[in-house]
Design a protein around this motif. Structure first.
Motif, PDB file in Angstrom:
ATOM      1  N   VAL A   1       0.838  -1.205   0.000  1.00 28.93           N
ATOM      2  CA  VAL A   1       0.000   0.000   0.000  1.00 28.93           C
ATOM      3  C   VAL A   1       0.869   1.251   0.000  1.00 28.93           C
ATOM      4  N   PHE A   2       1.861   1.294   0.893  1.00 26.24           N
ATOM      5  CA  PHE A   2       2.673   2.498   1.045  1.00 26.24           C
ATOM      6  C   PHE A   2       3.533   2.779  -0.187  1.00 26.24           C
ATOM      7  N   ARG A   3       4.120   1.722  -0.746  1.00 21.53           N
ATOM      8  CA  ARG A   3       5.068   1.928  -1.848  1.00 21.53           C
ATOM      9  C   ARG A   3       4.421   1.940  -3.229  1.00 21.53           C
ATOM     10  N   GLY A   4       3.262   1.298  -3.376  1.00 20.91           N
ATOM     11  CA  GLY A   4       2.701   1.172  -4.710  1.00 20.91           C
ATOM     12  C   GLY A   4       1.255   1.584  -4.869  1.00 20.91           C
ATOM     13  N   ALA A   5       0.364   0.942  -4.139  1.00 19.12           N
ATOM     14  CA  ALA A   5      -1.062   1.147  -4.376  1.00 19.12           C
ATOM     15  C   ALA A   5      -1.518   2.559  -4.017  1.00 19.12           C
TER      16      ALA A   5
ATOM     17  N   LEU B   1      -3.086  10.159 -19.975  1.00 21.43           N
ATOM     18  CA  LEU B   1      -2.591   8.790 -19.876  1.00 21.43           C
ATOM     19  C   LEU B   1      -3.277   7.920 -20.931  1.00 21.43           C
ATOM     20  N   PRO B   2      -2.556   6.971 -21.521  1.00 16.95           N
ATOM     21  CA  PRO B   2      -3.211   6.008 -22.418  1.00 16.95           C
ATOM     22  C   PRO B   2      -4.331   5.292 -21.675  1.00 16.95           C
ATOM     23  N   GLY B   3      -5.410   4.997 -22.364  1.00 19.65           N
ATOM     24  CA  GLY B   3      -6.574   4.396 -21.729  1.00 19.65           C
ATOM     25  C   GLY B   3      -6.263   3.103 -21.006  1.00 19.65           C
ATOM     26  N   TRP B   4      -5.470   2.245 -21.633  1.00 22.48           N
ATOM     27  CA  TRP B   4      -5.163   0.952 -21.002  1.00 22.48           C
ATOM     28  C   TRP B   4      -4.358   1.130 -19.714  1.00 22.48           C
ATOM     29  N   LEU B   5      -3.452   2.137 -19.720  1.00 21.43           N
ATOM     30  CA  LEU B   5      -2.626   2.376 -18.550  1.00 21.43           C
ATOM     31  C   LEU B   5      -3.464   2.949 -17.406  1.00 21.43           C
ATOM     32  N   HIS B   6      -4.374   3.844 -17.748  1.00 28.62           N
ATOM     33  CA  HIS B   6      -5.244   4.435 -16.736  1.00 28.62           C
ATOM     34  C   HIS B   6      -6.125   3.359 -16.096  1.00 28.62           C
ATOM     35  N   THR B   7      -6.678   2.483 -16.922  1.00 28.06           N
ATOM     36  CA  THR B   7      -7.543   1.418 -16.400  1.00 28.06           C
ATOM     37  C   THR B   7      -6.762   0.451 -15.512  1.00 28.06           C
TER      38      THR B   7
ATOM     39  N   PRO C   1       0.364   5.430  -3.639  1.00 27.76           N
ATOM     40  CA  PRO C   1       0.889   6.423  -4.578  1.00 27.76           C
ATOM     41  C   PRO C   1       0.139   6.425  -5.912  1.00 27.76           C
ATOM     42  N   THR C   2      -0.255   5.249  -6.384  1.00 28.45           N
ATOM     43  CA  THR C   2      -1.024   5.171  -7.631  1.00 28.45           C
ATOM     44  C   THR C   2      -2.382   5.830  -7.468  1.00 28.45           C
TER      45      THR C   2
ATOM     46  N   PHE D   1      -5.220  -1.345  -9.802  1.00 29.75           N
ATOM     47  CA  PHE D   1      -4.213  -1.409  -8.739  1.00 29.75           C
ATOM     48  C   PHE D   1      -4.579  -0.469  -7.591  1.00 29.75           C
ATOM     49  N   ALA D   2      -4.989   0.747  -7.932  1.00 33.43           N
ATOM     50  CA  ALA D   2      -5.302   1.749  -6.918  1.00 33.43           C
ATOM     51  C   ALA D   2      -6.524   1.370  -6.090  1.00 33.43           C
ATOM     52  N   ASN D   3      -7.460   0.654  -6.705  1.00 30.08           N
ATOM     53  CA  ASN D   3      -8.689   0.290  -5.995  1.00 30.08           C
ATOM     54  C   ASN D   3      -8.433  -0.659  -4.820  1.00 30.08           C
ATOM     55  N   MET D   4      -7.258  -1.274  -4.783  1.00 32.38           N
ATOM     56  CA  MET D   4      -6.914  -2.136  -3.645  1.00 32.38           C
ATOM     57  C   MET D   4      -6.522  -1.325  -2.412  1.00 32.38           C
ATOM     58  N   THR D   5      -6.165  -0.077  -2.617  1.00 34.04           N
ATOM     59  CA  THR D   5      -5.493   0.698  -1.574  1.00 34.04           C
ATOM     60  C   THR D   5      -6.252   0.758  -0.262  1.00 34.04           C
ATOM     61  N   LEU D   6      -7.424   1.370  -0.290  1.00 33.03           N
ATOM     62  CA  LEU D   6      -8.123   1.641   0.963  1.00 33.03           C
ATOM     63  C   LEU D   6      -8.639   0.377   1.649  1.00 33.03           C
ATOM     64  N   PRO D   7      -9.254  -0.569   0.925  1.00 31.69           N
ATOM     65  CA  PRO D   7      -9.653  -1.808   1.624  1.00 31.69           C
ATOM     66  C   PRO D   7      -8.475  -2.533   2.258  1.00 31.69           C
ATOM     67  N   LEU D   8      -7.370  -2.653   1.516  1.00 33.31           N
ATOM     68  CA  LEU D   8      -6.209  -3.377   2.042  1.00 33.31           C
ATOM     69  C   LEU D   8      -5.585  -2.638   3.220  1.00 33.31           C
ATOM     70  N   ALA D   9      -5.500  -1.313   3.108  1.00 33.33           N
ATOM     71  CA  ALA D   9      -4.916  -0.517   4.197  1.00 33.33           C
ATOM     72  C   ALA D   9      -5.775  -0.578   5.454  1.00 33.33           C
ATOM     73  N   LEU D  10      -7.080  -0.475   5.289  1.00 34.30           N
ATOM     74  CA  LEU D  10      -7.977  -0.489   6.446  1.00 34.30           C
ATOM     75  C   LEU D  10      -8.007  -1.862   7.118  1.00 34.30           C
ATOM     76  N   ILE D  11      -7.990  -2.926   6.332  1.00 34.50           N
ATOM     77  CA  ILE D  11      -7.930  -4.276   6.894  1.00 34.50           C
ATOM     78  C   ILE D  11      -6.624  -4.460   7.666  1.00 34.50           C
ATOM     79  N   SER D  12      -5.539  -3.932   7.126  1.00 34.95           N
ATOM     80  CA  SER D  12      -4.241  -4.044   7.810  1.00 34.95           C
ATOM     81  C   SER D  12      -4.248  -3.296   9.135  1.00 34.95           C
ATOM     82  N   ILE D  13      -4.890  -2.130   9.154  1.00 36.31           N
ATOM     83  CA  ILE D  13      -5.005  -1.371  10.410  1.00 36.31           C
ATOM     84  C   ILE D  13      -5.754  -2.199  11.442  1.00 36.31           C
TER      85      ILE D  13
END
Length: 316
Positions: free
Chosen positions: A45-49, A190-196, A51-52, A201-213
């Motif tokens: 989450v901190f290094r990748g998700a 951003l190219p469409g495929w890259l944005h999608t 920031p994305t 990847f970004a959609n994992m951020t908050l659920p994963l971070a909150l579960i970890s907390i």
């Protein structure tokens, strides 16, 4: 809108966020996740998700709305003033050896996860983009002020200001905000495929971070918490956000800006306060107890805070 309907609407904003924290607690007790999973997911989450998530939030944002200089300045000033007042209070009430950890736990919030999650839940894309800028505003302040007060009361701890500065400059969250603002200003797309792919990847951020907390929370820590931890928790979750919001209201802030300020000032103590206290030889148990207590209490205090702001009409 009558009070019961308004309260139900407030719960619909806050409960999904805190439900994920409770889920983390349950999964840890069921042994579906363990410490290794929590450490790995937190690093991801901190290094990748995250920031994305911050980058895409800014790339997609209307910069005329996401950048709120007056709120950024006020949040910075409120953080510094709170830090100084809490430090003064600690000199009157807290044993010398615990003062540094107490001050850090009472002023340093988890705005990067809890605050951002609530901002997104409340205001959608605007909340995420404006919240992303506020995250980058307070992270350097949190780090610098925490090192100052911890080093003051743990003089034997070796502190390299060059190392601290490098960590701030290299912080993935700050870098992602700078990159996002720069890319948005460039007018490129951003190219469409890259944005999608980035969104997946970004959609994992908050659920994963909150579960970890939730997975890191310790009910035993809450049960054994001292009056010092309780005092720091009360300041963090009640006194500091209430005072900051009241002064902001007097200064003319209202609507979304006032709610965003409350979400960031009223977020629970950051888990990083425990990590830094332990690294600098402070009372790590006090820090851990405060993190656990404020995280649990925030489900009530944040919900009530938003409800009161809406009931009084100052939240727009």
């Amino acid at each position: 809108m009558n009070p019961s309907a308004l309260f139900a609407e407030t719960l619909s904003v806050t409960f999904p966020v805190f439900a994920m924290v409770l889920l983390g607690i349950a999964l840890k007790r069921l042994k579906w996740i363990d410490t290794a999973f929590i450490n790995t997911s937190s690093g991801l989450v901190f290094r990748g998700a995250m920031p994305t998530l911050l980058f895409l939030s800014l790339v997609d944002a209307d910069m005329s709305q996401a950048l709120i200089p007056s709120l950024m300045i006020y949040l910075s000033l409120a953080t510094v003033v709170s830090f100084l007042l809490i430090w003064w209070w600690a000199t009157q009430r807290v044993p010398f050896e615990d003062r540094g950890v107490y001050v850090q736990a009472a002023f340093r919030g988890n705005g990067g996860i809890i605050g951002l999650a609530l901002a997104g839940s409340m205001y959608g894309a605007f909340g995420l983009s404006a919240g992303s800028v506020l995250v980058a505003t307070i992270i350097p302040l949190y780090n610098v002020l925490s090192v100052i007060v911890l080093a003051w009361y743990q003089p034997e701890a070796t502190t390299s200001w060059r190392s601290i500065t490098l960590k701030i400059v290299k912080n993935p969250l700050i870098l992602s905000v700078v990159a996002g603002l720069s890319f948005a200003a460039s007018g490129l797309a951003l190219p469409g495929w890259l944005h999608t792919s980035g969104e997946y990847f970004a959609n994992m951020t908050l659920p994963l971070a909150l579960i970890s907390i939730g997975g890191t929370m310790s009910m035993a820590a809450i049960r054994e918490a001292s009056h010092v931890a309780l005092g720091a928790s009360t300041i963090k979750m009640v006194s500091m956000p209430a005072a900051a919001v009241f002064v902001a209201w007097l200064a003319g802030f209202e609507g979304q800006e006032l709610v965003l300020l409350f979400l960031f000032m009223g977020s629970p103590s950051a888990a990083a306060s425990f990590v830094m206290a332990r690294a600098m030889g402070g009372n790590a148990r006090l820090a851990a107890n405060t993190v656990a207590m404020t995280t649990l209490a925030s489900s009530v205090t944040v919900t009530l805070g938003i409800f009161i702001l809406q009931m009084t009409g100052v939240a727009g």
